[in-house]
Scaffold this active site. Structure first.
Site, PDB file in Angstrom:
ATOM      1  N   HIS A   1     -13.950  19.379 -16.451  1.00 47.76           N
ATOM      2  CA  HIS A   1     -13.677  18.316 -15.679  1.00 47.76           C
ATOM      3  C   HIS A   1     -14.812  17.225 -15.349  1.00 47.76           C
ATOM      4  O   HIS A   1     -14.719  16.660 -14.365  1.00 47.76           O
ATOM      5  CB  HIS A   1     -12.692  18.493 -14.511  1.00 47.76           C
ATOM      6  CG  HIS A   1     -11.358  18.988 -14.896  1.00 47.76           C
ATOM      7  ND1 HIS A   1     -10.424  19.697 -13.822  1.00 47.76           N
ATOM      8  CD2 HIS A   1     -10.779  19.062 -16.142  1.00 47.76           C
ATOM      9  CE1 HIS A   1      -9.406  20.041 -14.717  1.00 47.76           C
ATOM     10  NE2 HIS A   1      -9.438  19.709 -15.919  1.00 47.76           N
TER      11      HIS A   1
ATOM     12  N   CYS B   1     -26.248  -0.044 -13.473  1.00 49.55           N
ATOM     13  CA  CYS B   1     -26.753   0.576 -14.519  1.00 49.55           C
ATOM     14  C   CYS B   1     -28.209  -0.279 -14.665  1.00 49.55           C
ATOM     15  O   CYS B   1     -28.138  -1.248 -14.836  1.00 49.55           O
ATOM     16  CB  CYS B   1     -25.764   0.282 -15.838  1.00 49.55           C
ATOM     17  SG  CYS B   1     -26.677   1.009 -17.519  1.00 49.55           S
TER      18      CYS B   1
ATOM     19  N   ALA C   1      -3.754  33.787  -3.176  1.00 50.70           N
ATOM     20  CA  ALA C   1      -2.151  33.619  -3.242  1.00 50.70           C
ATOM     21  C   ALA C   1      -1.507  33.598  -4.580  1.00 50.70           C
ATOM     22  O   ALA C   1      -2.183  33.762  -5.550  1.00 50.70           O
ATOM     23  CB  ALA C   1      -2.028  31.936  -2.602  1.00 50.70           C
TER      24      ALA C   1
HETATM   25  N1  APR Z   1     -10.753  32.958  -3.673  1.00 48.62           N
HETATM   26  C1  APR Z   1     -10.184  32.659  -4.927  1.00 48.62           C
HETATM   27  N2  APR Z   1      -9.227  31.840  -4.956  1.00 48.62           N
HETATM   28  C2  APR Z   1      -8.943  30.910  -3.950  1.00 48.62           C
HETATM   29  C3  APR Z   1      -9.930  31.176  -2.771  1.00 48.62           C
HETATM   30  C4  APR Z   1     -10.801  32.231  -2.520  1.00 48.62           C
HETATM   31  N3  APR Z   1     -11.522  32.385  -1.577  1.00 48.62           N
HETATM   32  N4  APR Z   1      -9.306  30.242  -1.909  1.00 48.62           N
HETATM   33  C5  APR Z   1      -8.309  29.537  -2.173  1.00 48.62           C
HETATM   34  N5  APR Z   1      -8.244  29.655  -3.567  1.00 48.62           N
HETATM   35  C6  APR Z   1      -7.348  29.441  -4.549  1.00 48.62           C
HETATM   36  C7  APR Z   1      -6.030  28.775  -4.125  1.00 48.62           C
HETATM   37  O1  APR Z   1      -5.145  29.862  -3.736  1.00 48.62           O
HETATM   38  C8  APR Z   1      -5.523  27.997  -5.177  1.00 48.62           C
HETATM   39  O2  APR Z   1      -4.579  28.566  -6.191  1.00 48.62           O
HETATM   40  O3  APR Z   1      -7.878  28.437  -5.332  1.00 48.62           O
HETATM   41  C9  APR Z   1      -6.782  27.521  -5.781  1.00 48.62           C
HETATM   42  C10 APR Z   1      -7.307  26.072  -5.614  1.00 48.62           C
HETATM   43  O4  APR Z   1      -6.356  25.196  -6.272  1.00 48.62           O
HETATM   44  P1  APR Z   1      -6.481  23.888  -6.721  1.00 48.62           P
HETATM   45  O5  APR Z   1      -7.123  23.145  -5.281  1.00 48.62           O
HETATM   46  O6  APR Z   1      -5.213  23.218  -7.173  1.00 48.62           O
HETATM   47  O7  APR Z   1      -8.123  23.514  -7.488  1.00 48.62           O
HETATM   48  P2  APR Z   1      -7.822  23.661  -9.029  1.00 48.62           P
HETATM   49  O8  APR Z   1      -6.928  24.720  -9.489  1.00 48.62           O
HETATM   50  O9  APR Z   1      -9.402  23.926  -9.297  1.00 48.62           O
HETATM   51  O10 APR Z   1      -7.400  22.164  -9.452  1.00 48.62           O
HETATM   52  C11 APR Z   1      -7.552  22.060 -10.993  1.00 48.62           C
HETATM   53  O11 APR Z   1      -6.806  19.728 -10.544  1.00 48.62           O
HETATM   54  O12 APR Z   1      -7.125  18.363  -8.791  1.00 48.62           O
HETATM   55  C12 APR Z   1      -7.435  18.481 -10.306  1.00 48.62           C
HETATM   56  O13 APR Z   1      -9.400  17.997 -11.564  1.00 48.62           O
HETATM   57  C13 APR Z   1      -8.950  18.622 -10.318  1.00 48.62           C
HETATM   58  O14 APR Z   1     -10.245  20.448 -11.311  1.00 48.62           O
HETATM   59  C14 APR Z   1      -9.267  20.216 -10.519  1.00 48.62           C
HETATM   60  C15 APR Z   1      -8.065  20.640 -11.091  1.00 48.62           C
END
Ligand code: APR
Length: 254
Positions: free
Chosen positions: A122, A158, A226
Site C-alpha cells: 500500500h 514538484c 482479536a
Molecule cells: N498485535 C497484533 N495485532 C494487533 C495488535 C497487536 N498488538 N493490536 C491490534 N491488532 C490487530 C487488530 O485486532 C486488527 O485486526 O491489528 C488489526 C488492525 O486492523 P486494521 O486497523 O484494519 O489495519 P489493516 O488490517 O492493516 O488495514 C488494511 O486497510 O485501511 C486500509 O490501507 C489501509 O493498509 C490498510 C488496510
C-alpha cells in the site's frame, strides 16, 4: 484452531519451513505507538472519515488537509521505534532459507528493525511523489514540526513541473503496485508457510493472500489479539499481541 499458546505441530511447521511469506498489517506497529489506520482519525481530522482523506479526490478538494494528515502520521512514525515484533521478523529471516516480507503498512519500521527487501503493498509515507508528473520528492530530514492533533499543511511543489507533491501511499480506488502484488500472490501460492500478523483481513486484494496459501495446501499462522476475517482460513490462530508472541514463537522454534 485458536490458541493462546503454541501448538507443537505449528512449531514443527515453522522449524521445517523452507519458504516463508510474512504478511503484516497495522497491528504490528501498534506496540510502537502508531495508531492503526482507522485509529488515526483523530484531532483535526476526527470529523472526517477515511474515504474523505485517503483518496485522490480528497487531496484535490483540500490538499492542505490531506497532506497535513499524512505529515502528522509520518511524524508519529519518525518519533516511534520498531518493536519486538518487527525485530523478530528480521531475525527470523536469518534463520530460514527464504523469507519474503509483504506489508500493508506505510511506515518504515520493518526497515528500521533490519528487514531487507520490504515489499509495501500500500505504498509508503516516506516516498512522496508529484501528483502530476510522478517525479519522486525528497522529504527534508528530521521530524516535521507538527503539534499534536495536527493542522493543515500545504503540500510542497514538484521541482520538475511545479505540481503538488502527494503522499506515496496507495489511496482507495488506486491500483496497488502490480509487480509487488503479483509477487505476493505467486509466493503465497508457492511458499510452504504463510504467517499473517496484525491485519483485520477486510481490505482486498491483500486479504486474499492467506486464502491463496491455504488453497495451495500450505499452512497459515495468524497472530492477532482479536478475531479477524481471516480466522476461518488460518491453520492456527494465535491470540495475542505481535510484540509478545512473535519473539516467543521464534525462540521456541529455534
Ligand atoms: N498485535 C497484533 N495485532 C494487533 C495488535 C497487536 N498488538 N493490536 C491490534 N491488532 C490487530 C487488530 O485486532 C486488527 O485486526 O491489528 C488489526 C488492525 O486492523 P486494521 O486497523 O484494519 O489495519 P489493516 O488490517 O492493516 O488495514 C488494511 O486497510 O485501511 C486500509 O490501507 C489501509 O493498509 C490498510 C488496510
Amino acid at each position: 484452531m485458536t490458541f493462546t499458546c503454541f501448538d507443537l505441530r505449528m512449531i514443527a511447521t515453522l522449524q521445517g519451513a523452507q519458504k516463508i511469506v510474512v504478511l503484516t498489517g497495522a497491528g504490528i506497529s501498534v506496540e510502537s505507538g502508531i495508531p492503526t489506520f482507522r485509529d488515526a482519525i483523530t484531532g483535526l481530522w476526527k470529523n472526517f472519515d477515511i474515504e474523505m482523506l485517503a483518496t485522490a479526490e480528497a487531496f484535490l478538494r483540500d490538499p492542505a488537509l490531506v497532506w497535513g494528515w499524512y505529515e502528522w502520521r509520518r511524524m508519529k512514525v519518525l518519533s516511534a521505534q520498531p518493536n519486538a515484533a518487527h525485530i523478530a521478523i528480521a531475525e527470523l529471516a536469518g534463520r530460514v532459507p527464504q523469507l519474503s516480507l509483504f506489508t500493508q503498512n506505510v511506515d518504515d519500521l520493518h526497515e528500521r528493525a533490519g528487514s531487507i527487501d520490504v515489499r509495501h503493498l500500500h505504498g509508503s509515507l516516506h516516498h512522496p511523489r508529484c501528483f502530476d508528473c510522478g517525479h519522486p520528492y525528497s522529504l527534508p530530514d528530521g521530524v516535521p514540526d507538527e503539534p499534536e492533533g495536527g493542522r493543515r499543511l500545504s503540500p510542497p511543489k514538484c521541482l520538475e513541473c511545479g505540481g503538488m507533491i502527494r503522499p506515496g501511499v496507495v489511496w482507495f480506488n488506486e491500483p496497488l503496485p502490480v509487480n509487488i502484488l503479483d509477487g505476493a500472490f505467486e509466493l503465497s501460492n508457492s511458499c510452504d508457510l504463510l504467517i499473517v500478523v496484525g491485519t483485520s483481513g477486510v481490505v482486498y486484494p491483500v486479504a486474499q493472500l492467506p486464502e491463496v496459501a491455504r488453497n495451495a495446501g500450505h499452512k497459515v499462522i495468524q497472530i492477532n489479539p482479536a478475531r479477524s476475517e481471516l480466522d476461518r482460513i488460518c491453520t492456527w490462530n494465535v491470540r495475542g499481541s505481535a510484540g509478545k508472541l512473535l519473539p516467543a514463537m521464534i525462540n521456541r522454534a529455534f
